[in-house]
Design an enzyme around this catalytic site. Sequence first.
Site, short mmCIF file in Angstrom:
data_model
loop_
_atom_site.label_atom_id
_atom_site.label_comp_id
_atom_site.label_asym_id
_atom_site.label_seq_id
_atom_site.Cartn_x
_atom_site.Cartn_y
_atom_site.Cartn_z
N SER A 144 0.82 -1.21 0.00
CA SER A 144 0.00 0.00 0.00
C SER A 144 0.86 1.27 0.00
CB SER A 144 -0.95 -0.04 1.20
OG SER A 144 -1.91 0.99 1.13
N ASP A 162 9.46 5.24 -10.73
CA ASP A 162 8.92 5.76 -11.99
C ASP A 162 9.50 7.12 -12.36
OD1 ASP A 162 7.44 3.49 -12.05
OD2 ASP A 162 5.48 4.45 -12.08
N LYS A 219 -0.67 -4.28 -3.24
CA LYS A 219 -1.96 -3.72 -2.80
C LYS A 219 -2.10 -2.33 -3.41
CE LYS A 219 -4.75 -2.36 1.20
NZ LYS A 219 -4.92 -0.94 0.87
#
Length: 511
Positions: free
Chosen positions: A291, A302, A316
């Site tokens: 999470s 990224d 998750k």
Amino acid sequence: MIQNNYKPILYSLLIVIGILIGNSINNEAKTINEESKINRILKLIDQHYVDTLGENFEEKMINLMIKDLDPHTSYIPKKEYKNVNENMSGEFSGIGIEFNIIDDTIVVVSPISNGPSEKLGIISGDKIIKIDGENFAGIGLENEDVISNLRGKKDTYVIINIKRSKAKELIEFKIKREQIPIYSVDASIMIDEKNGYIKINRFSATTIKEFDKAIRKLKALKMDNLILDLRDNPGGYLNAAASISDEFLKKNELIVFTEGRNREKNEIFASSNGKLEDIEIVILINEGSASASEIIAGAIQDNDRGKIVGRRSFGKGLVQEEIRLDDGTAIRLTTQRYYTPSGRCIQKEYGNSKKDYYLEQYLRNDSVINDTVKFLTKKGRVVYGGGGITPDHLIQRDTTLNYRNINYYFSKGIISEFCIKYSEKNSLRIKNKLPTSIDFINSERKLIIKDFLEFVKINKSSKTLQQNEKKYLSIELQARIWRNLFGKENYYQIKNSNDKYIEKAMMVLNN
């Protein structure tokens, strides 16, 4: 075979169907014709079922309704709500101790720094025999029994009677309960002259404040690089993860975005307030990182801001909203998915059952990527979604290390008992040495594992251990003893000295 707990529900539904077919209650059915089928059936059961439904019927029905939604939507009963939210609020009211139940006795592992118990002189190894005059030893204790009796409203008192090593009589303490912090930052230390280390165990209401304090401390110590340890961090508040990501990213770099069937797309961008934009960063993750931990790892990966070291994260990618109900209960309902800056949703498949869903992380092969959809980082590197964050540098599992015997020692409380007794017996000798000296640490570690093997042999709980298991256990034992004697950060000083994740992170940072 149908479980007995669900028979009343099945019988109830059969009766309702019979009533509807028989058309014996047409008038009532017409009055509720506009209601949902679920509401109609519940009302009919309530009005016409032959037996009393019982207090738990409603909660069973709620759990049946939500069990097929997703693994993270949950119902929180009133009696559990307070404890669940204390962990996320960052504090509770109590006496300020960490404890274990050993041989059906409450044993103080350590008093919380500057808490009411430490101020009164309660020490590691003390055994709590009585609470408010009632015997609490040898009665089949559970953790909840201890928590419910030691916690309470701020400024109220609790009287405990303690058995201390070498003391003939019980020692009585009258303790005034205070607000006790639940720290989410376990450690902020320098590994060497330029590499810092921060360990975060969850993302709670106080994490941003704790993290800010930690980075100010390490920057004052001339930190050039940071290893951020998010292993086994199950997540928490999304805003805390976004704020920490913001510290590393430049203005207007995308951190995360969320979207749901009934929720508009919401993008979160970095501000210009990052205190760590010039610090080299490595994130440590494993299969227990979920999470909010994955939000940070995804944002760093990224945006090509740093490297990820470890094993594939849990997977998750769902966001829950907590909805309080009038009776003090709550529903945590999944309302959105979150996506990393490249557009990845890293939510893994639900599997055939909740058991399968949670076991998957231990059965997977991290080298195999199930999702063939490619996403691109800011600099054009290929990354994948659909099942967690895949690290840039993978740490393979040690398949030669058998945890079965080690877990036996943990589950039976043998490790906690030994560490407390060793700490008591050797406290003065160890504290008179330099506990950070590598030579002393190594020589003491040999004594610790030797004493432990003798301890389990005397107590008839000895297991056959391979050499690598002995090495792993000796480090864990020493780390726990150092924590008992010198505090939580010293636990990580010992653990990090023989940690493959840390070794790899240091190689990445120094290249």
